[in-house]
Design a protein around this motif. Structure first.
Motif, PDB file in Angstrom:
ATOM      1  N   MET A 142       0.831  -1.212   0.000  1.00 14.61           N
ATOM      2  CA  MET A 142       0.000   0.000   0.000  1.00 14.61           C
ATOM      3  C   MET A 142       0.864   1.260   0.000  1.00 14.61           C
ATOM      4  N   ASN A 143       1.842   1.333   0.910  1.00 11.57           N
ATOM      5  CA  ASN A 143       2.668   2.532   0.990  1.00 11.57           C
ATOM      6  C   ASN A 143       3.468   2.769  -0.284  1.00 11.57           C
ATOM      7  N   GLY A 144       3.905   1.691  -0.924  1.00  9.93           N
ATOM      8  CA  GLY A 144       4.627   1.849  -2.185  1.00  9.93           C
ATOM      9  C   GLY A 144       3.739   2.454  -3.266  1.00  9.93           C
ATOM     10  N   ALA A 145       2.493   2.014  -3.332  1.00 11.14           N
ATOM     11  CA  ALA A 145       1.560   2.561  -4.313  1.00 11.14           C
ATOM     12  C   ALA A 145       1.248   4.022  -4.008  1.00 11.14           C
ATOM     13  N   LEU A 146       1.045   4.333  -2.727  1.00 13.60           N
ATOM     14  CA  LEU A 146       0.743   5.715  -2.348  1.00 13.60           C
ATOM     15  C   LEU A 146       1.939   6.625  -2.600  1.00 13.60           C
ATOM     16  N   ALA A 147       3.143   6.099  -2.457  1.00 11.73           N
ATOM     17  CA  ALA A 147       4.333   6.895  -2.759  1.00 11.73           C
ATOM     18  C   ALA A 147       4.384   7.254  -4.241  1.00 11.73           C
ATOM     19  N   LYS A 148       4.026   6.304  -5.090  1.00 10.59           N
ATOM     20  CA  LYS A 148       3.985   6.597  -6.529  1.00 10.59           C
ATOM     21  C   LYS A 148       2.931   7.648  -6.840  1.00 10.59           C
ATOM     22  N   ALA A 149       1.788   7.571  -6.182  1.00  7.58           N
ATOM     23  CA  ALA A 149       0.740   8.570  -6.384  1.00  7.58           C
ATOM     24  C   ALA A 149       1.207   9.948  -5.905  1.00  7.58           C
ATOM     25  N   TYR A 150       1.905   9.988  -4.780  1.00  6.86           N
ATOM     26  CA  TYR A 150       2.387  11.256  -4.229  1.00  6.86           C
ATOM     27  C   TYR A 150       3.357  11.937  -5.183  1.00  6.86           C
ATOM     28  N   LEU A 151       4.188  11.149  -5.829  1.00  8.93           N
ATOM     29  CA  LEU A 151       5.211  11.717  -6.708  1.00  8.93           C
ATOM     30  C   LEU A 151       4.705  11.985  -8.116  1.00  8.93           C
ATOM     31  N   GLY A 152       3.826  11.134  -8.621  1.00 12.05           N
ATOM     32  CA  GLY A 152       3.500  11.220 -10.040  1.00 12.05           C
ATOM     33  C   GLY A 152       2.069  11.517 -10.404  1.00 12.05           C
ATOM     34  N   ASN A 153       1.164  11.630  -9.428  1.00 14.96           N
ATOM     35  CA  ASN A 153      -0.236  11.875  -9.788  1.00 14.96           C
ATOM     36  C   ASN A 153      -0.369  13.222 -10.489  1.00 14.96           C
ATOM     37  N   PRO A 154      -0.914  13.266 -11.702  1.00 13.09           N
ATOM     38  CA  PRO A 154      -0.975  14.532 -12.453  1.00 13.09           C
ATOM     39  C   PRO A 154      -1.852  15.589 -11.805  1.00 13.09           C
ATOM     40  N   THR A 155      -2.928  15.181 -11.171  1.00 14.93           N
ATOM     41  CA  THR A 155      -3.795  16.162 -10.506  1.00 14.93           C
ATOM     42  C   THR A 155      -3.059  16.850  -9.363  1.00 14.93           C
ATOM     43  N   LEU A 156      -2.324  16.062  -8.589  1.00 16.19           N
ATOM     44  CA  LEU A 156      -1.558  16.626  -7.476  1.00 16.19           C
ATOM     45  C   LEU A 156      -0.432  17.517  -7.995  1.00 16.19           C
ATOM     46  N   ASN A 157       0.248  17.087  -9.040  1.00 17.51           N
ATOM     47  CA  ASN A 157       1.320  17.908  -9.602  1.00 17.51           C
ATOM     48  C   ASN A 157       0.782  19.197 -10.218  1.00 17.51           C
ATOM     49  N   ALA A 158      -0.403  19.134 -10.801  1.00 16.56           N
ATOM     50  CA  ALA A 158      -1.018  20.353 -11.332  1.00 16.56           C
ATOM     51  C   ALA A 158      -1.338  21.333 -10.209  1.00 16.56           C
ATOM     52  N   GLN A 159      -1.779  20.804  -9.064  1.00 16.81           N
ATOM     53  CA  GLN A 159      -2.061  21.665  -7.915  1.00 16.81           C
ATOM     54  C   GLN A 159      -0.775  22.315  -7.408  1.00 16.81           C
ATOM     55  N   ARG A 160       0.313  21.573  -7.415  1.00 16.76           N
ATOM     56  CA  ARG A 160       1.593  22.145  -7.000  1.00 16.76           C
ATOM     57  C   ARG A 160       2.014  23.269  -7.941  1.00 16.76           C
ATOM     58  N   ALA A 161       1.817  23.054  -9.239  1.00 15.11           N
ATOM     59  CA  ALA A 161       2.139  24.111 -10.196  1.00 15.11           C
ATOM     60  C   ALA A 161       1.272  25.343  -9.962  1.00 15.11           C
ATOM     61  N   GLY A 162       0.010  25.120  -9.593  1.00 20.13           N
ATOM     62  CA  GLY A 162      -0.876  26.242  -9.296  1.00 20.13           C
ATOM     63  C   GLY A 162      -0.403  27.040  -8.092  1.00 20.13           C
ATOM     64  N   VAL A 163       0.141  26.348  -7.086  1.00 17.06           N
ATOM     65  CA  VAL A 163       0.675  27.054  -5.911  1.00 17.06           C
ATOM     66  C   VAL A 163       1.888  27.889  -6.315  1.00 17.06           C
ATOM     67  N   ARG A 164       2.735  27.324  -7.162  1.00 15.98           N
ATOM     68  CA  ARG A 164       3.909  28.090  -7.611  1.00 15.98           C
ATOM     69  C   ARG A 164       3.491  29.327  -8.402  1.00 15.98           C
ATOM     70  N   ALA A 165       2.440  29.193  -9.187  1.00 15.62           N
ATOM     71  CA  ALA A 165       1.929  30.360  -9.911  1.00 15.62           C
ATOM     72  C   ALA A 165       1.381  31.402  -8.936  1.00 15.62           C
ATOM     73  N   THR A 166       0.713  30.946  -7.886  1.00 12.76           N
ATOM     74  CA  THR A 166       0.189  31.876  -6.880  1.00 12.76           C
ATOM     75  C   THR A 166       1.328  32.575  -6.150  1.00 12.76           C
ATOM     76  N   ASP A 167       2.456  31.887  -5.954  1.00 13.40           N
ATOM     77  CA  ASP A 167       3.614  32.525  -5.317  1.00 13.40           C
ATOM     78  C   ASP A 167       4.025  33.796  -6.046  1.00 13.40           C
ATOM     79  N   GLU A 168       3.887  33.791  -7.363  1.00  8.41           N
ATOM     80  CA  GLU A 168       4.334  34.936  -8.159  1.00  8.41           C
ATOM     81  C   GLU A 168       3.459  36.169  -7.946  1.00  8.41           C
ATOM     82  N   THR A 169       2.289  36.011  -7.343  1.00 12.18           N
ATOM     83  CA  THR A 169       1.456  37.195  -7.101  1.00 12.18           C
ATOM     84  C   THR A 169       2.072  38.110  -6.049  1.00 12.18           C
ATOM     85  N   VAL A 170       2.965  37.584  -5.218  1.00 16.65           N
ATOM     86  CA  VAL A 170       3.611  38.426  -4.201  1.00 16.65           C
ATOM     87  C   VAL A 170       4.584  39.411  -4.848  1.00 16.65           C
TER      88      VAL A 170
END
Length: 429
Positions: free
Chosen positions: A1-29
């Protein structure tokens, strides 16, 4: 289970898209901070003009006028607009981080659910496949007994109907498994291969529901994100009101021009100008924008209550489902044991004519149903334990001790918050 969840944490496209959105929000400062930074512009021009002075006895001449200059504009006071805009941008960044944390929870919960769904449906397919094999053997024995006159044609038909139903149930189970595999591939990123049994994470949960509710209301990222939304909305009121305050700016320029009037002439000019603007009336637009911002802030405060209610409801629901799943496991285990004994007894009684073929088939179906229920209950217990932890707001890679490099959303923010120049992102793009 933990191995599968680790792969999701690193490679899930929805999660990575959210991270990119946070980086874009950083630029508003840094965008907001630009309001009090100097604006520097350079200008140059060159052209052609024809000058005719024959009426004055001066003849005519061709001119190539040109100029070059630089200007610097510095805002001195803008009614605190930039200061409040920066604070608002920072609140939006904090809110984006909480939304990212919530998305991480959703991704890990989806991964755990997909993992357990594959296990459940694989076990169900195996049970249904074994049931078909048993029913095939039951049909063969019934046919043999019919051939020697021990049973009637009705018994054979009942065995044939049970086998057809078993094959139908197997087809449904196989289709469900394919769907679960597709969902696993979507969330985890790879095809499932030899999955180990999943384990409940009840050891990570608080001992009581009341304690869980207290933690959820204080730590859940959905609530924290809503609270940061209130801060941003209240700061927007101040940003809107700043348009009613005086604006003071300073502009300096240096320019060099040549051939503007006569061939060979040149001149240099320099200026420093301070400009104070005091708004008197702008048609009511700023007043309307301020009132609008106040209503939006009121809406944001209500949204915090909505988030709290949603979190509480989800937690109580998942906690109740977990308790129900544990009770169902106990009941289903007892049911399987009882049905196994009952089926063995019915088969023995059928051999001496005390039970019919239908009695055997019914007992076999009851045993199958109880086994499927046990598998489903075991899956529900694991999934609901993850759901409870998610509802509390603590389902994360760190809590689960996943073997991954933790994504730190603060790193990018520190890299760009005070950046003055540069087109490349810290990631090299």
């Amino acid at each position: 289970m933990n191995g599968a969840l680790a792969k999701a944490y690193l490679g899930n496209p929805t999660l990575n898209a959210q991270r990119a959105g946070v980086r874009a929000t950083d630029e508003t400062v840094p965008i907001a901070k630009a309001g009090m930074r100097p604006q520097v512009n350079a200008t140059s021009s060159i052209g052609y003009s024809y000058l005719n002075n024959q009426g004055n006895g001066g003849g005519s001449s061709d001119l190539w006028p040109g100029s070059i200059g630089v200007s610097v504009t510095q805002q001195i006071y803008d009614g605190q607009r930039t200061k409040n805009s920066v604070r608002q941008a920072e609140s939006n960044v904090f809110g984006a981080r909480e939304n990212l944390r919530n998305q991480e929870q959703n991704t890990l919960l989806s991964g755990a659910t997909a993992y357990m769904n594959v296990l459940r449906d694989t076990a169900t397919v195996n049970l249904q496949r074994n049931n078909v094999e048993v029913l095939q053997e039951q049909l063969r024995q019934t046919q043999d007994r019919f051939n020697v006159g021990e049973v009637t044609r009705t018994d054979v038909a009942q065995a044939e109907a049970a086998l057809a139903s078993g094959r139908s149930q197997l087809s449904v189970a196989e289709a469900n498994l394919k769907t679960s595999i597709a969902q696993y591939r979507q969330v985890i990123g790879i095809e499932p291969r030899q999955l180990a049994p999943g384990r409940s994470i009840e050891n990570l949960l608080p001992k009581t529901l009341d304690r869980s509710i207290v933690l959820a209301l204080s730590e859940h990222p959905a609530i924290n994100a809503a609270m940061h939304g209130v801060d941003a909305a209240e700061l927007q009121v101040k940003v809107a009101q700043s348009a009613l305050l005086p604006q003071l700016g300073l502009t300096s320029s240096l320019a060099r021009a040549w051939n503007s009037l006569t061939p060979g002439d040149a001149r240099t000019s320099a200026s420093v100008v301070a400009q104070l603007t005091v708004p008197i009336y702008e048609g009511g637009q700023v007043y309307a924008q301020t009132r609008q911002a106040k209503e939006t802030a009121g809406q944001a405060r209500i949204n915090v209550d909505v988030a709290r209610d949603q979190v509480r409801q989800a937690l109580v629901s998942s906690w109740s489902a977990l308790e129900a799943a544990k009770a169902q496991i106990d009941a289903a285990t007892a049911q399987v044991q009882a049905n196994e004994i009952a089926l063995a007894g019915v088969r023995e009684e059928a051999k001496v004519g005390q039970r019919t073929t239908l009695d055997v088939l019914n007992a076999q179906q009851l045993l199958l149903n109880s086994r499927v229920q046990l598998v489903s209950a075991q899956r529900d217990r694991v999934v609901n334990s993850y759901s409870v932890l998610s509802s509390i707001g603590k389902l994360s890679s760190r809590t689960l001790a996943l073997s991954v490099t933790q994504y730190d959303s603060k790193t990018h923010y520190k890299q760009v918050k005070d950046k003055w120049i540069g087109l490349d992102t810290p990631g090299g793009r």
